[in-house]
Design an enzyme around this catalytic site. Structure first.
Site, PDB file in Angstrom:
ATOM      1  N   ASP A   1       0.309  -1.100  -0.338  1.00 31.26           N
ATOM      2  CA  ASP A   1      -0.086  -0.008  -0.198  1.00 31.26           C
ATOM      3  C   ASP A   1       1.075   1.672   0.005  1.00 31.26           C
ATOM      4  OD1 ASP A   1      -2.351   1.554   0.211  1.00 31.26           O
ATOM      5  OD2 ASP A   1      -2.736   1.395   2.022  1.00 31.26           O
TER       6      ASP A   1
ATOM      7  N   ARG B   1       0.246   7.634  -3.114  1.00 27.72           N
ATOM      8  CA  ARG B   1       0.646   9.134  -1.553  1.00 27.72           C
ATOM      9  C   ARG B   1       2.152   9.110  -2.404  1.00 27.72           C
ATOM     10  NH1 ARG B   1      -0.966   6.163   3.333  1.00 27.72           N
ATOM     11  NH2 ARG B   1      -1.701   4.295   1.897  1.00 27.72           N
ATOM     12  N   TRP B   2       3.037   8.214  -2.411  1.00 27.87           N
ATOM     13  CA  TRP B   2       4.430   8.305  -2.989  1.00 27.87           C
ATOM     14  C   TRP B   2       4.765   9.002  -4.493  1.00 27.87           C
ATOM     15  CZ3 TRP B   2       7.221   6.648  -7.404  1.00 27.87           C
ATOM     16  CH2 TRP B   2       8.700   6.572  -7.383  1.00 27.87           C
TER      17      TRP B   2
ATOM     18  N   ARG C   1      -1.002   9.212  -9.781  1.00 28.15           N
ATOM     19  CA  ARG C   1      -0.670   8.773  -9.083  1.00 28.15           C
ATOM     20  C   ARG C   1      -0.522   6.806  -9.643  1.00 28.15           C
ATOM     21  NH1 ARG C   1      -3.837   7.302  -4.630  1.00 28.15           N
ATOM     22  NH2 ARG C   1      -4.464   5.496  -5.072  1.00 28.15           N
TER      23      ARG C   1
ATOM     24  N   HIS D   1       2.076   3.049  -9.011  1.00 30.44           N
ATOM     25  CA  HIS D   1       1.742   1.252  -8.949  1.00 30.44           C
ATOM     26  C   HIS D   1       3.207   1.738  -9.979  1.00 30.44           C
ATOM     27  CE1 HIS D   1      -1.858   2.174  -7.566  1.00 30.44           C
ATOM     28  NE2 HIS D   1      -2.064   2.862  -8.382  1.00 30.44           N
TER      29      HIS D   1
ATOM     30  N   SER E   1     -10.502  -6.340  -4.342  1.00 27.22           N
ATOM     31  CA  SER E   1     -12.565  -7.002  -5.039  1.00 27.22           C
ATOM     32  C   SER E   1     -12.503  -5.299  -4.735  1.00 27.22           C
ATOM     33  CB  SER E   1     -12.854  -7.946  -3.988  1.00 27.22           C
ATOM     34  OG  SER E   1     -13.123  -8.265  -2.479  1.00 27.22           O
TER      35      SER E   1
ATOM     36  N   LEU F   1      10.546 -20.098  -4.258  1.00 27.24           N
ATOM     37  CA  LEU F   1       9.975 -19.566  -3.533  1.00 27.24           C
ATOM     38  C   LEU F   1       8.023 -19.842  -4.976  1.00 27.24           C
ATOM     39  CD1 LEU F   1       8.720 -17.073  -1.897  1.00 27.24           C
ATOM     40  CD2 LEU F   1       9.598 -15.579  -3.760  1.00 27.24           C
TER      41      LEU F   1
ATOM     42  N   ARG G   1      -4.605  -1.821   9.011  1.00 29.29           N
ATOM     43  CA  ARG G   1      -5.950  -2.436   8.893  1.00 29.29           C
ATOM     44  C   ARG G   1      -5.298  -3.597   7.522  1.00 29.29           C
ATOM     45  NH1 ARG G   1      -7.965   2.920   6.816  1.00 29.29           N
ATOM     46  NH2 ARG G   1      -7.158   2.942   4.468  1.00 29.29           N
ATOM     47  N   ILE G   2      -6.723  -4.522   8.108  1.00 30.84           N
ATOM     48  CA  ILE G   2      -6.226  -5.801   6.905  1.00 30.84           C
ATOM     49  C   ILE G   2      -7.043  -5.504   5.409  1.00 30.84           C
ATOM     50  CG2 ILE G   2      -6.474  -7.936   6.778  1.00 30.84           C
ATOM     51  CD1 ILE G   2      -4.879  -7.395   9.106  1.00 30.84           C
ATOM     52  N   SER G   3      -8.195  -4.680   5.697  1.00 28.94           N
ATOM     53  CA  SER G   3      -8.665  -4.092   4.208  1.00 28.94           C
ATOM     54  C   SER G   3      -9.299  -5.534   3.813  1.00 28.94           C
ATOM     55  CB  SER G   3      -7.514  -3.302   2.982  1.00 28.94           C
ATOM     56  OG  SER G   3      -7.299  -2.822   3.989  1.00 28.94           O
TER      57      SER G   3
HETATM   58  C1  IPE Z   1      -5.337  -2.591   0.428  1.00 29.92           C
HETATM   59  O1  IPE Z   1      -5.146  -1.141  -0.743  1.00 29.92           O
HETATM   60  C2  IPE Z   1      -5.542  -3.626  -1.231  1.00 29.92           C
HETATM   61  C3  IPE Z   1      -4.505  -3.379  -2.059  1.00 29.92           C
HETATM   62  C4  IPE Z   1      -3.053  -3.381  -1.731  1.00 29.92           C
HETATM   63  C5  IPE Z   1      -4.188  -4.260  -2.979  1.00 29.92           C
HETATM   64  P1  IPE Z   1      -5.639  -0.732  -0.082  1.00 29.92           P
HETATM   65  O2  IPE Z   1      -5.496   1.233  -0.388  1.00 29.92           O
HETATM   66  O3  IPE Z   1      -7.273  -0.247  -1.505  1.00 29.92           O
HETATM   67  O4  IPE Z   1      -7.157  -0.596   1.267  1.00 29.92           O
HETATM   68  P2  IPE Z   1      -7.330   0.792   2.300  1.00 29.92           P
HETATM   69  O5  IPE Z   1      -8.661   0.904   0.686  1.00 29.92           O
HETATM   70  O6  IPE Z   1      -6.937   2.177   1.686  1.00 29.92           O
HETATM   71  O7  IPE Z   1      -8.455   0.077   2.447  1.00 29.92           O
HETATM   72  C1  IPE Z   2      -1.701  -0.074  -3.470  1.00 28.75           C
HETATM   73  O1  IPE Z   2      -1.378   1.995  -3.557  1.00 28.75           O
HETATM   74  C2  IPE Z   2      -2.150  -0.665  -4.709  1.00 28.75           C
HETATM   75  C3  IPE Z   2      -3.303  -0.579  -4.915  1.00 28.75           C
HETATM   76  C4  IPE Z   2      -4.734  -0.550  -4.008  1.00 28.75           C
HETATM   77  C5  IPE Z   2      -3.910  -1.058  -6.219  1.00 28.75           C
HETATM   78  P1  IPE Z   2      -2.573   2.458  -3.509  1.00 28.75           P
HETATM   79  O2  IPE Z   2      -3.238   3.123  -4.718  1.00 28.75           O
HETATM   80  O3  IPE Z   2      -3.351   2.414  -2.391  1.00 28.75           O
HETATM   81  O4  IPE Z   2      -1.463   4.231  -2.943  1.00 28.75           O
HETATM   82  P2  IPE Z   2      -2.705   4.868  -2.107  1.00 28.75           P
HETATM   83  O5  IPE Z   2      -2.380   3.873  -0.393  1.00 28.75           O
HETATM   84  O6  IPE Z   2      -3.070   5.934  -2.041  1.00 28.75           O
HETATM   85  O7  IPE Z   2      -1.306   5.638  -1.300  1.00 28.75           O
HETATM   86 MG    MG Z   3      -3.768   2.944  -0.305  1.00 29.02          MG
END
Ligand code: IPE
Ligand code: IPE
Ligand code: MG
Length: 259
Positions: free
Chosen positions: A26, A30-31, A39, A43, A72, A137, A197-199
């Site tokens: 995650d 923001r990075w 954004r 990725h 999902s 792995l 969180r576990i999301s």
């Molecule tokens: C969780 O990250 C899912 C993945 C990293 C693929 P999110 O950025 O979607 O999670 P929430 O919405 O902050 O909980």
């Molecule tokens: C995780 O990074 C990647 C995916 C959920 C696909 P985010 O895209 O959630 O990045 P932030 O949390 O918005 O910084």
């Molecule tokens: Mg995120």
């Protein structure tokens, strides 16, 4: 197929290097934002971190690495970000599968694939088939995955296959239908990006996993950061419901150092 031990039923063996690491990658958005970039650049850079972490896990002797690539719930994002993620996923698979294979890495994808376009589904199938016999792995990518989906899917599949169990079934009956059924439960869970969180990731399998949260954003996560996480893991006491005193007693009995 032998069923890996369940942490709620038996005492799993504990290894110094976690056998299975699960990661919520995650913080990509923001990075990028911190660098005044869109954004999606986050990725793109996140793929580099994944490459480095896969290599590091292989070198350290980790047996399973499971990463959350797309939840999902991530379909709720803006359409252009979703479509960028889909094409990045396709490109990554097309580019990396040969090198995973060369490195004896087994690729698996978990999640509901039916929502992905046919070309992506085909690339997933081919990547899994090519690397299926590899013994190094196991890299599992969770895509359109949700922990609740996994559990519901397992229950539906069990009942379709064994309707006689409709009124009563055990954890062992359900186990083969869960998407991570051939892997031990994760020893270490890492979430980058600061959220605690576990999301909806691996809800069943994380029952006794050690949780590690870091503020480091995923594109900045590297081998050194992975080693910090493993170091933290190595300083935990995994009791699985027992007391510290029981653990000390068992270790003394085995002749292990209790210092
Ligand atoms: C969780 O990250 C899912 C993945 C990293 C693929 P999110 O950025 O979607 O999670 P929430 O919405 O902050 O909980
Ligand atoms: C995780 O990074 C990647 C995916 C959920 C696909 P985010 O895209 O959630 O990045 P932030 O949390 O918005 O910084
Ligand atoms: Mg995120």
């Amino acid at each position: 197929m032998a069923i890996p031990p369940s942490s709620t039923r038996t005492m799993p063996d504990i290894a110094r290097i976690p056998r299975h690491i699960a990661v919520i990658m995650d913080g990509n958005g923001r990075w990028a934002k911190q660098r005044f970039m869109p954004r999606v650049v986050g990725h793109q850079n996140g793929v580099e971190s994944l490459r480095e972490v896969v290599r590091a896990c292989r070198d350290l002797g980790v047996e399973y690495l499971t990463v959350f690539a797309f939840s999902s719930e991530n379909w709720r994002r803006p359409a252009d970000e979703v479509s960028f993620l889909m094409s990045l996923f396709l490109k990554m698979l097309e580019r990396e599968v040969a090198s995973l294979h060369k490195n004896n890495i087994r690729l698996k994808i978990i999640g509901d694939r039916s929502r992905f376009d046919e070309r992506l589904q085909e690339t997933m199938r081919k990547g899994e088939a090519l690397t299926a016999e590899n013994t190094g792995l196991t890299l599992t990518i969770a895509a359109n995955y949700g922990g609740r989906w996994d559990m519901m899917n397992a229950v539906h599949s069990l009942l379709a296959a064994r309707p006689e169990l409709a009124t009563s079934f055990t954890e062992e009956d359900l186990h083969p239908y869960l998407s991570m059924c051939d892997a031990p439960e994760p020893d270490l869970f890492i979430r980058t990006g600061g959220e605690k969180r576990i999301s909806n990731f691996m809800l069943w399998q994380l029952a006794y996993t050690e949780l590690y949260f870091t503020d480091t954003l995923w594109p900045a996560f590297d081998r050194r950061e992975l080693e910090f996480a493993i170091d933290s893991y190595q300083n935990r006491e995994r009791r699985f419901g027992r007391t510290s005193e029981q653990l000390l007693g068992e270790r003394a009995q085995k002749g292990d150092s209790v210092a």
